[in-house]
Design a protein around this motif. Structure first.
Motif, PDB file in Angstrom:
ATOM      1  N   ASP A 117      28.770  36.413  13.631  1.00 13.92           N
ATOM      2  CA  ASP A 117      27.884  35.255  13.504  1.00 13.92           C
ATOM      3  C   ASP A 117      26.884  35.463  12.379  1.00 13.92           C
ATOM      4  O   ASP A 117      26.602  34.558  11.590  1.00 13.92           O
ATOM      5  CB  ASP A 117      27.145  35.006  14.823  1.00 13.92           C
ATOM      6  CG  ASP A 117      28.074  34.513  15.914  1.00 13.92           C
ATOM      7  OD1 ASP A 117      29.149  33.976  15.574  1.00 13.92           O
ATOM      8  OD2 ASP A 117      27.735  34.668  17.100  1.00 13.92           O
ATOM      9  N   ASP A 269      25.791  27.008  14.769  1.00 16.02           N
ATOM     10  CA  ASP A 269      26.763  28.089  14.961  1.00 16.02           C
ATOM     11  C   ASP A 269      28.219  27.646  14.896  1.00 16.02           C
ATOM     12  O   ASP A 269      29.136  28.448  15.109  1.00 16.02           O
ATOM     13  CB  ASP A 269      26.504  28.818  16.288  1.00 16.02           C
ATOM     14  CG  ASP A 269      26.570  27.898  17.500  1.00 16.02           C
ATOM     15  OD1 ASP A 269      27.157  26.808  17.385  1.00 16.02           O
ATOM     16  OD2 ASP A 269      26.036  28.275  18.554  1.00 16.02           O
ATOM     17  N   ARG A 271      29.908  25.863  16.879  1.00 14.56           N
ATOM     18  CA  ARG A 271      30.602  25.807  18.168  1.00 14.56           C
ATOM     19  C   ARG A 271      30.425  24.431  18.789  1.00 14.56           C
ATOM     20  O   ARG A 271      29.330  23.888  18.842  1.00 14.56           O
ATOM     21  CB  ARG A 271      30.053  26.878  19.130  1.00 14.56           C
ATOM     22  CG  ARG A 271      30.418  28.302  18.725  1.00 14.56           C
ATOM     23  CD  ARG A 271      30.126  29.262  19.875  1.00 14.56           C
ATOM     24  NE  ARG A 271      30.520  30.624  19.558  1.00 14.56           N
ATOM     25  CZ  ARG A 271      29.699  31.557  19.108  1.00 14.56           C
ATOM     26  NH1 ARG A 271      28.435  31.260  18.917  1.00 14.56           N
ATOM     27  NH2 ARG A 271      30.143  32.776  18.847  1.00 14.56           N
ATOM     28  N   GLU A 280      34.257  26.655  24.642  1.00 10.68           N
ATOM     29  CA  GLU A 280      33.827  26.159  23.344  1.00 10.68           C
ATOM     30  C   GLU A 280      34.913  26.402  22.300  1.00 10.68           C
ATOM     31  O   GLU A 280      35.762  27.267  22.468  1.00 10.68           O
ATOM     32  CB  GLU A 280      32.532  26.848  22.907  1.00 10.68           C
ATOM     33  CG  GLU A 280      31.336  26.498  23.775  1.00 10.68           C
ATOM     34  CD  GLU A 280      30.059  27.129  23.265  1.00 10.68           C
ATOM     35  OE1 GLU A 280      30.166  28.239  22.681  1.00 10.68           O
ATOM     36  OE2 GLU A 280      28.979  26.553  23.442  1.00 10.68           O
ATOM     37  N   ARG A 281      34.849  25.631  21.248  1.00  8.14           N
ATOM     38  CA  ARG A 281      35.775  25.781  20.128  1.00  8.14           C
ATOM     39  C   ARG A 281      34.961  26.026  18.864  1.00  8.14           C
ATOM     40  O   ARG A 281      33.866  25.479  18.708  1.00  8.14           O
ATOM     41  CB  ARG A 281      36.629  24.515  19.950  1.00  8.14           C
ATOM     42  CG  ARG A 281      37.503  24.202  21.152  1.00  8.14           C
ATOM     43  CD  ARG A 281      38.087  22.799  21.060  1.00  8.14           C
ATOM     44  NE  ARG A 281      38.849  22.482  22.259  1.00  8.14           N
ATOM     45  CZ  ARG A 281      40.161  22.605  22.372  1.00  8.14           C
ATOM     46  NH1 ARG A 281      40.864  23.031  21.328  1.00  8.14           N
ATOM     47  NH2 ARG A 281      40.776  22.303  23.497  1.00  8.14           N
ATOM     48  N   GLN A 282      35.501  26.850  17.990  1.00  5.45           N
ATOM     49  CA  GLN A 282      34.834  27.162  16.729  1.00  5.45           C
ATOM     50  C   GLN A 282      35.397  26.276  15.625  1.00  5.45           C
ATOM     51  O   GLN A 282      36.610  26.164  15.464  1.00  5.45           O
ATOM     52  CB  GLN A 282      35.040  28.629  16.355  1.00  5.45           C
ATOM     53  CG  GLN A 282      34.249  29.085  15.142  1.00  5.45           C
ATOM     54  CD  GLN A 282      32.789  29.338  15.457  1.00  5.45           C
ATOM     55  OE1 GLN A 282      32.461  29.882  16.506  1.00  5.45           O
ATOM     56  NE2 GLN A 282      31.902  28.930  14.555  1.00  5.45           N
ATOM     57  N   ARG A 284      34.603  24.917  11.365  1.00  7.81           N
ATOM     58  CA  ARG A 284      33.843  25.103  10.116  1.00  7.81           C
ATOM     59  C   ARG A 284      33.829  23.765   9.389  1.00  7.81           C
ATOM     60  O   ARG A 284      34.835  23.346   8.798  1.00  7.81           O
ATOM     61  CB  ARG A 284      34.478  26.189   9.252  1.00  7.81           C
ATOM     62  CG  ARG A 284      33.661  26.541   8.011  1.00  7.81           C
ATOM     63  CD  ARG A 284      34.303  27.680   7.234  1.00  7.81           C
ATOM     64  NE  ARG A 284      33.552  28.029   6.041  1.00  7.81           N
ATOM     65  CZ  ARG A 284      32.512  28.863   6.013  1.00  7.81           C
ATOM     66  NH1 ARG A 284      32.135  29.465   7.130  1.00  7.81           N
ATOM     67  NH2 ARG A 284      31.881  29.123   4.886  1.00  7.81           N
TER      68      ARG A 284
END
Length: 452
Positions: A117, A269, A271, A280-282, A284
């Motif tokens: 992170d 972050d 998320r 949760e899903r990441q 960008r």
């Protein structure tokens, strides 16, 4: 003090370890990723280091944010304005985080912070720092956007917007575009995406004012099957659809308070959590937000979160209204009308004297209306313009639109508009600026087969 000498193109991090918090693994991770890391043990030493060498990001470890540290952080930011300052603290409140952002801190992280992170936040901040450090340089290739942009204008006001796009487009940081309705906020957002490093990825757009508040969370974050009545299948939200690219949120100031908090987490972050999901899903995503409100006023009124405002307004601009650059109206008119139409005597002057509360969008609509009502094909005369534009220029009022004088609407005009709208009387009456009953009276008077 352990400050390294390094080549100009490398990402340089100034590690300020004031409280012995260490994070040795994170520092090693940065080194492994090709960063150059210089380490000092106080903010005072960081001030000296920032004066003598160039750093893209400073990571400052503190037990807490107090008045003394705020003063030092502000001095650190002022010493190297292009350097992004990240603060890592034991604890923080919304109020202290906002206070830190006001003195120039880019982000506030609360311990413990995962190595991945921290590296991700540093990377995003470094990208933004490099954009700022070359802000005075010409864009890539030394060319101006003026000759390759879909944003039209040669005025200083438009030139400033084009330069700003060149500077912010390569960054991954959030962007806030403020401006009156019709100033071209979505067009600017698309220009930013087209000039960004993710131009080959999707740009997904949503207008918050066009989506019911009850459905907006699902639209942005998605939902799982059965999470609410009507959710017959799982659905990806716009954040997931824009993963790797740009998400454009128009009418950003219309977001409800609860949704503002969830959006802040997504920005900070990366998320997100679908409605009804437990995991949760990441993602960008480069976020570009636009609003016709002044968000600082909304913050003072308590209608918009202060922390979200400072987070989204890292790279902000307010687009000029059309009345601020009337010298561009001639170029815009030529673009909207094309080569087959010209302006009659006094028309351009009238257009430039009008205040244009609806800005470029209103100008385009006014020209389209004038083309329909033009008495002479290919020429827009002063009497073809909407009444409010003519009177603003000091010309005798033309009674078309609003309180219309029906005698001024001749048979050719009315039947031409009616034909263009395939006999649709509702649309015809709107274009002519009269109510439907008046249109029926005219058709009856003209003896048209379309009447009745």
């Amino acid at each position: 003090m352990n400050v390294l000498a390094f080549e100009r193109d490398a990402i340089a991090v100034l590690w300020v370890d004031t409280d012995g918090w260490g994070a040795a693994a994170a520092k090693r991770c940065l080194g492994d990723c090709g960063y150059h890391v210089g380490e000092v043990e106080s903010v005072t030493a960081a001030l000296q280091a920032a004066r003598s060498q160039r750093f893209d990001v400073a990571v400052v470890g503190l037990p807490r944010i107090d008045q003394h540290s705020l003063e030092l952080l502000g001095r650190l930011h002022a010493t190297a304005k292009s350097m992004r300052v990240l603060v890592v603290v034991d604890e923080a409140t919304v109020a202290t985080a906002v206070s830190a952002m006001k003195v120039g801190v880019s982000d506030v992280l609360v311990k413990p912070v995962g190595d991945g992170d921290l590296e991700r936040v540093i990377q995003a901040s470094a990208e933004d720092a490099k954009v700022s450090s070359c802000a005075a340089d010409p864009p890539s290739g030394g060319a101006s956007r003026a000759g390759r942009s879909s944003i039209l204008g040669t005025s200083v006001a438009i030139g400033t917007v084009l330069q700003w796009i060149d500077r912010v487009a390569p960054s991954a940081m959030p962007v806030l575009i403020e401006g009156e309705s019709g100033t071209g906020k979505e067009l600017v957002a698309r220009e930013i995406h087209a000039a960004s490093r993710v131009a080959d990825q999707p740009m997904v757009a949503i207008n918050c004012a066009a989506v019911p508040a009850s459905l907006l969370e699902s639209e942005l974050f998605g939902h799982e099957q059965g999470s609410f009545t009507g959710a017959i299948a799982s659905k990806r939200g716009l954040f997931e659809m824009a993963d790797g690219g740009t998400l454009f949120i128009d009418e950003f100031g219309e977001l409800a308070g609860g949704l503002q908090a969830k959006l802040l987490r997504a920005i900070e972050d990366g998320r997100i959590r679908r409605v009804g999901a437990t995991e949760e899903r990441q993602v960008r995503v480069r976020l570009v937000a636009a609003t016709n409100k002044t968000l600082s006023d909304e913050v003072r009124a308590g209608r918009f979160r202060e922390d979200l405002f400072y987070r989204i307004n890292v790279l902000g601009i307010r687009l000029p209204s059309l009345r601020e650059h009337p010298e561009d109206i001639g170029l815009l008119v030529k673009h909207f009308l094309g080569d087959s139409w010209t302006l009659g005597e006094g028309v351009l002057k009238a257009l430039q004297q009008y205040a244009w509360p609806g800005n470029v969008r209103q100008l385009c609509n006014a020209l389209e209306r004038s083309k329909v009502l033009a008495a002479q094909p290919g020429i827009i005369a002063i009497e073809d313009l909407p009444r409010e534009i003519v009177t603003a220029g000091g010309e005798p009022p033309l009674e078309i639109g609003g309180n219309v004088d029906l005698e001024t609407l001749n048979r050719v005009h009315v039947l031409k508009v009616l034909k263009q709208h395939r006999g649709n009387k509702a649309k015809t009456s709107r274009v002519l600026g009269i109510n439907r009953r008046s249109l029926y009276r005219l058709l009856e008077k003209f003896g048209s087969k379309h009447g009745g």
